[in-house]
Write an enzyme that holds these catalytic residues in place. Structure first.
Site, PDB file in Angstrom:
ATOM      1  CE  LYS A   1      -4.156  -1.924   0.528  1.00 22.45           C
ATOM      2  NZ  LYS A   1      -5.302  -1.697  -0.388  1.00 22.45           N
TER       3      LYS A   1
ATOM      4  CE  LYS B   1     -10.929  -5.192  -3.413  1.00 18.32           C
ATOM      5  NZ  LYS B   1     -10.658  -3.854  -2.820  1.00 18.32           N
TER       6      LYS B   1
END
Length: 331
Positions: free
Chosen positions: A150, A246
Site C-alpha cells: 500500500k 470483489k
C-alpha cells in the site's frame, strides 16, 4: 417451508492498524445474514465500505426493506432486482448459496461445476508507514510468494525500494488506492519495471481514469474501484489489463462468477480481492480465486480473532476453511 432472515452487525478488532491512502482502520465492521429453512441455516457476510457510500446502518436498512420478499422465498435471480450491487446484497446472496447447498446436500463447488477450494497463494499486505517500518514488515514475510504494498503519493519511491530490498524474491502488487495522478503514474513506469512489480492496482481515482485508454503501461494496471459488475467491462477493457473482482462490489458470488467469466472472455487478467473482513467473506471468494492470476484475500489475517473454522495463512498460502464452514455439506 417458511424462511427466516436474521441480520446483525459484527465487529472484529485488528491486530494492528490497517493504513491505506484513504485512511486507517482498527476494526473490521461487517454485517452477517443468516437464512433459515427448516433445520438448515445459510450464512453470508458483507463489509459495507464508505468509499461506496455504504455504512453498517444503511446496509442493514436495505436488507430489512426487502425482508418480506426474501422470507417469502426470493431466489438469487430475484435478489438482483431487489438490491443493488454492494455489501448488503453480497451478504444475502452468499447466505442463499450456503443455504441452497445445504438443502440440496451438495457443495457450492459442485453446484458451479468447479473443484473444491484448495491451498493457494494469497497476497500478504504491507500497509503505509515509513520506509524503514515497511521494510521491516516486508522482511518478516519475505518468504511469501506475493506481497501487496500500500502506498500513497508521498515517498512512494523510497517505500517501494525499501520493500523490494527487504523481499527480493516475492511478486509485488503496488496499490495506491486512487491516490496517484496521471503524471505520477507515467513517471513511475521505469521504477516499477526496475523493482519487478507485477501489478499496479487502481493508481488514479475512478472518475479520472479516462486517460488510461490508449496508454500502454510497462506494468499491467488493474481496475478496482473503477469496476463493480460485468456491465462495466466494455469501458474497463479499453483502459485496464486486469480486473479485481470483489464480492462486496459485485453484490455476491452470483454476479462475481458472471464478471469473472466475462472478463476472461475479453482476454483480461483476473484478480480476486476482499475488504478487511472475517473468513465468512473469504470462503465464497475462493471460488473466484481459483480462476484468478492474482489472489488478495488476507482480510481475516488482520483480525485478532476470526470466526471459528475459518481460513488460515501458511506463509502466504491460504488454506480453505474447515468442512461445513460455508458452502459445504459435511461438518
Amino acid at each position: 417451508m417458511p424462511r427466516t432472515l436474521q441480520v446483525q452487525h459484527d465487529r472484529f478488532a485488528l491486530t494492528r492498524p490497517f493504513r491505506i491512502a484513504r485512511g486507517e482502520k482498527i476494526a473490521a465492521d461487517v454485517i452477517m445474514v443468516t437464512l433459515g429453512e427448516g433445520s438448515m441455516r445459510g450464512r453470508g457476510e458483507g463489509a459495507p465500505y464508505p468509499r461506496y457510500g455504504e455504512t453498517i446502518e444503511s446496509a442493514i436498512a436495505a436488507i430489512e426493506a426487502v425482508r418480506p420478499a426474501i422470507e417469502a422465498g426470493a431466489d438469487r435471480a430475484a435478489l438482483a432486482t431487489l438490491l443493488p450491487p454492494g455489501a448488503a446484497r453480497n451478504a444475502v446472496d452468499c447466505a442463499m448459496w450456503d443455504l441452497e447447498a445445504r438443502l440440496a446436500g451438495r457443495d457450492v463447488a459442485a453446484m458451479i461445476g468447479a473443484p473444491a477450494p484448495t491451498r493457494l497463494a494469497s497476497a500478504l499486505t504491507i500497509v503505509i508507514d515509513t520506509p524503514e517500518v515497511m521494510a521491516a514488515m516486508a522482511a518478516e514475510i519475505a518468504d511469501a510468494p506475493l506481497l501487496k504494498v500500500k502506498v500513497n503519493a508521498e515517498d512512494c519511491e523510497a517505500r517501494l525500494r525499501a520493500v523490494r530490498a527487504a523481499a527480493p524474491d516475492a511478486k509485488l502488487i503496488v496499490d495506491p488506492n486512487e491516490s496517484w495522478d496521471e503524471a505520477l503514474v507515467r513517471g513511475m513506469q521505469d521504477l516499477l519495471v526496475e523493482l519487478r512489480v507485477d501489478l499496479l492496482e487502481q493508481p488514479v481515482p475512478a472518475a479520472e481514469d479516462g486517460w488510461l485508454e490508449g496508454f500502454t503501461p510497462r506494468v499491467p494496471i488493474c481496475a478496482d474501484e473503477s469496476l463493480h459488475v460485468a456491465e462495466d467491462l466494455e469501458r474497463i477493457a479499453r483502459c485496464y489489463q486486469v480486473v479485481n473482482v470483489k464480492l462486496d462490489k459485485t453484490g455476491g458470488l452470483t454476479e462475481a462468477l458472471e464478471l469473472a467469466k466475462a472478463a476472461r472472455a475479453r482476454g483480461l487478467g483476473l484478480m480476486t480481492g476482499c475488504m478487511v473482513s472475517s473468513s465468512l467473506s473469504i470462503a465464497p471468494a475462493l471460488h473466484i480465486a481459483r480462476m484468478s492470476d492474482f489472489v488478495d484475500l488476507d482480510g481475516p489475517i488482520w483480525l485478532k480473532e476470526d470466526r471459528d473454522g475459518g481460513v488460515r495463512d501458511d506463509h502466504g498460502y491460504m488454506l480453505p476453511p474447515a468442512p461445513g464452514f460455508w458452502g459445504t455439506t459435511c461438518a
